[in-house]
Structures are given as C-alpha cells and as structure tokens.
Motif scaffolding. Structure first.
Motif, PDB file in Angstrom:
ATOM      1  N   UNK A  59      54.264  34.641  31.520  1.00  0.00           N
ATOM      2  CA  UNK A  59      52.900  34.482  30.994  1.00  0.00           C
ATOM      3  C   UNK A  59      52.347  35.858  30.642  1.00  0.00           C
ATOM      4  N   UNK A  60      51.608  35.930  29.532  1.00  0.00           N
ATOM      5  CA  UNK A  60      51.101  37.208  29.049  1.00  0.00           C
ATOM      6  C   UNK A  60      49.721  37.035  28.419  1.00  0.00           C
ATOM      7  N   UNK A  61      49.002  38.135  28.367  1.00  0.00           N
ATOM      8  CA  UNK A  61      47.864  38.215  27.464  1.00  0.00           C
ATOM      9  C   UNK A  61      48.431  38.366  26.054  1.00  0.00           C
ATOM     10  N   UNK A  62      47.702  37.948  25.021  1.00  0.00           N
ATOM     11  CA  UNK A  62      48.249  38.020  23.652  1.00  0.00           C
ATOM     12  C   UNK A  62      48.790  39.394  23.273  1.00  0.00           C
ATOM     13  N   UNK A  63      48.077  40.442  23.628  1.00  0.00           N
ATOM     14  CA  UNK A  63      48.480  41.800  23.227  1.00  0.00           C
ATOM     15  C   UNK A  63      49.757  42.263  23.918  1.00  0.00           C
ATOM     16  N   UNK A  83      40.176  32.965  16.971  1.00  0.00           N
ATOM     17  CA  UNK A  83      40.373  34.221  17.699  1.00  0.00           C
ATOM     18  C   UNK A  83      41.789  34.349  18.248  1.00  0.00           C
ATOM     19  N   UNK A  84      42.348  33.248  18.729  1.00  0.00           N
ATOM     20  CA  UNK A  84      43.702  33.315  19.275  1.00  0.00           C
ATOM     21  C   UNK A  84      44.746  33.516  18.178  1.00  0.00           C
ATOM     22  N   UNK A  85      44.525  32.909  17.015  1.00  0.00           N
ATOM     23  CA  UNK A  85      45.465  33.129  15.914  1.00  0.00           C
ATOM     24  C   UNK A  85      45.455  34.596  15.482  1.00  0.00           C
ATOM     25  N   UNK A  86      44.273  35.190  15.420  1.00  0.00           N
ATOM     26  CA  UNK A  86      44.176  36.604  15.054  1.00  0.00           C
ATOM     27  C   UNK A  86      44.917  37.481  16.055  1.00  0.00           C
ATOM     28  N   UNK A  87      44.844  37.115  17.324  1.00  0.00           N
ATOM     29  CA  UNK A  87      45.479  37.931  18.358  1.00  0.00           C
ATOM     30  C   UNK A  87      46.989  37.711  18.449  1.00  0.00           C
ATOM     31  N   UNK A 109      42.621  23.416   8.975  1.00  0.00           N
ATOM     32  CA  UNK A 109      41.993  24.298   8.001  1.00  0.00           C
ATOM     33  C   UNK A 109      41.997  25.745   8.483  1.00  0.00           C
ATOM     34  N   UNK A 110      41.790  25.952   9.769  1.00  0.00           N
ATOM     35  CA  UNK A 110      41.814  27.311  10.319  1.00  0.00           C
ATOM     36  C   UNK A 110      43.237  27.876  10.287  1.00  0.00           C
ATOM     37  N   UNK A 111      44.204  27.079  10.702  1.00  0.00           N
ATOM     38  CA  UNK A 111      45.579  27.567  10.804  1.00  0.00           C
ATOM     39  C   UNK A 111      46.170  27.927   9.450  1.00  0.00           C
ATOM     40  N   UNK A 112      45.809  27.189   8.396  1.00  0.00           N
ATOM     41  CA  UNK A 112      46.360  27.479   7.069  1.00  0.00           C
ATOM     42  C   UNK A 112      45.797  28.770   6.477  1.00  0.00           C
ATOM     43  N   UNK A 113      44.835  29.382   7.151  1.00  0.00           N
ATOM     44  CA  UNK A 113      44.375  30.705   6.749  1.00  0.00           C
ATOM     45  C   UNK A 113      45.370  31.781   7.184  1.00  0.00           C
ATOM     46  N   UNK A 114      46.230  31.438   8.152  1.00  0.00           N
ATOM     47  CA  UNK A 114      47.119  32.434   8.741  1.00  0.00           C
ATOM     48  C   UNK A 114      48.600  32.147   8.517  1.00  0.00           C
ATOM     49  N   UNK A 115      48.954  30.893   8.255  1.00  0.00           N
ATOM     50  CA  UNK A 115      50.353  30.549   7.982  1.00  0.00           C
ATOM     51  C   UNK A 115      50.403  29.586   6.793  1.00  0.00           C
TER      52      UNK A 115
END
Length: 322
Positions: A59-63, A83-87, A109-115
């Motif tokens: 288990x990890x923090x995103x960074x 926020x989680x997708x950005x990280x 709609x949010x996810x298709x901004x990133x993939x």
C-alpha cells in the motif's frame, strides 16, 4: 499483470485483497496516510464469514507508487476521482487499461479527460464492504460485477479482466449495456443510501417497515422519468427486485451503506453524484423531483452537521428555488 487499486477504501480494500490473495501483483493506493501506514506496518485485516485474515498487500500514497501499470482499477469516492487521477498520471501509459467500478454519474466524463476511450473499461458491482478503521475491512456478503469496455471494440481485453475477477472469487460477467447497468445502480443507490443514512439503519432494518414500498415507489418514479429523457429505459420492477434482494442479510442486508459510513467519519458523501446529479438532469428537462430533492437536502444537512460546508453553486440554488 501489474495491478493498482486507486482508492483503498472499503471496496478498494476488498477487491484488492481478493486479487492479491490469488497471486496477482496488486498494490493499493490511497491518500489516507493513517490507513496506508497501518497496512504497511501490519498488513490489511480482512474480516469475513471465514473469520479474520491478515493480508500483507503493498500500500502506498500516490506519490510513492512507481512503475508502469497494466490495469488501474478506480474505486475511489466519486468526490475524489479528479484529484486521484491527477496524482496517478505518472503510473499510466498508453497501454494501461483503466477500469472504474465507482458509484454515481459523471465518473466516465472525468476519466476520459485523462485516458483515451480505448483504454477505458466501466463496471458496476453489487458487492459491499465496510472500512472499520485504518488497515481493517469487513467483507461480508456476495454480489455480482458487470464489466464492459467503453468503445465496444475491446471485448477480448474485457474478458481477460473478468477472468481475473472470477479467479479471485469476485463473480463477474460481460455487460450487454453498461450505461443502463450504471443507471440501475444509481437508482438503487439513490433510494437505499439516503434512506439507510437518514434512519441510521441497515438495508435489512428499513425493509421491515410496513410502508417501505410506499416510500421507494415515488422516488423511483422520478428517477425513471429522468432516465427516459436521457434515452435510458429503466425497468421499475427489476430495480425494486434488486432492492428486495439487498434486504437479505446473505447479500448486504446487514451492511451499513457507504453514505452512512461517510457521515459517521465526518466525510463528504457521494450525494452529488447520485440524487444531486439526477436533480440537475431533472431541472434541465423540467421534471419535478420533490422526493429526490428532499433526500438530497437532508443528506447535505447531515454533511453540514459533520462540519462539512454546503457549497451551493448556481445549479444547486436553482434546484432549491424551482
């Protein structure tokens, strides 16, 4: 496969631990430091019908998570999708498959901004879980998971993901119409989550009330009208039967809704992505929704009681006055 679960809350912990126990390379990612540290130090305590088991899943923090990921499973709260997708962008390549199993409307709609849509898989699940505290999850009851790729052109890849789930004792099938399935679950959650939260009860308890169906009928009627103008044909009988099935303790009848768990922890709920999202669609199409409006505002009042500010945007104000 290198699999990362984004959102190690109740469902993320349940799904992640199930896959990990069946020899898949799985890591959990979450921004709740105390929870991540508890898993790192002592493993994840999984409590189910068989008893208690310590699962030593990474288990990890995103960074702190590194490396290219083959399958990214999004199980974070809808309030944290952006926020989680950005990280997690540093984990995603052009060949990473992204699967969302989140509740509510608006996540796609949010996810298709990133993939790209070619990378995106969408699912719904009726499994439930409860995060009892840092590093501890209760995973009782059974369920079903439907999965489909967004474009309809990646069926072989979707089948491969389904095999992973079934091999890990998470019943999964290909969905014939995932958008309709999402709306079915939104209807279910928009009825059950607020009612269980407002009454501080499990599904099994509220189902014993003799006038239970008089309450859920008008709520569902409003949702079905909104779905219809959105081009989605919902079956009221099917949704009602799904609700009835959830009242059974062997399914999730003794389970406390995720919305109630959020209120207990003083966290924002997903009401904006359930009844709130439906209200906005109803307003755009001039559909009166007094029952869903009441549920929405009562939950927002509970959030405020937990110290969470009620942020009223223009749309919310309009919903309040129309």
């Amino acid at each position: 496969m290198n699999i990362v679960i984004v959102g190690a809350g109740a469902m993320g912990s349940r799904v992640g631990s199930a896959l990990y126990k069946n020899d898949y390379h799985v890591q959990l990612i979450d921004d709740w430091e105390e929870h991540v540290e508890a898993i790192q130090q002592n493993g994840l305590m999984v409590i189910n019908e068989k008893g208690k088991e310590q699962v030593y899943i990474p288990a990890h923090l995103p960074k702190d998570c590194a490396g290219e990921v083959d399958l990214l499973i999004i199980l974070t709260k809808s309030t944290k999708t952006e926020s989680m997708m950005k990280s997690c962008l540093h984990l995603i390549s052009e060949r990473t498959q992204v699967l969302t199993l989140q509740n509510g409307l608006g996540n796609i709609e949010v996810l298709t901004k990133y993939v790209s849509k070619e990378q995106l898989f969408v699912g719904v699940t009726t499994y439930s879980a409860k995060l009892s505290g840092p590093g501890m999850v209760e995973a009782f009851g059974s369920g079903k998971t439907e999965i489909m790729d967004v474009t309809g052109q990646q069926k072989e890849e979707a089948e491969r993901i389904i095999q992973i789930f079934n091999h890990s004792a998470i019943h999964a099938i290909i969905s014939e119409n995932i958008i309709k399935s999402i709306w079915n679950k939104v209807a279910f959650n928009s009825v059950m989550n607020p009612l269980c939260t407002l009454t501080k009860s499990s599904a099994g308890v509220i189902g014993t009330y003799c006038h239970f169906y008089e309450i859920i009928d008008p709520i569902l009627d409003e949702i079905i009208k909104v779905a219809e103008v959105e081009g989605i044909e919902l079956n009221k009988k099917y949704i009602t039967e799904t609700i009835i099935a959830a009242l059974n303790p062997s399914m999730s009848g003794s389970h406390l809704s995720s919305m109630y768990q959020d209120i207990q922890r003083g966290q924002p709920t997903e009401i904006e992505y359930l009844n709130g999202a439906l209200l906005k669609k109803g307003e755009l199409n001039q559909i009166p929704m007094p029952y869903n409006r009441l549920l929405y505002h009562l939950i927002k009042m509970l959030e405020r009681g937990n110290g969470q500010p009620v942020l009223l945007d223009k749309n919310t104000v309009n919903m309040s006055t129309n």
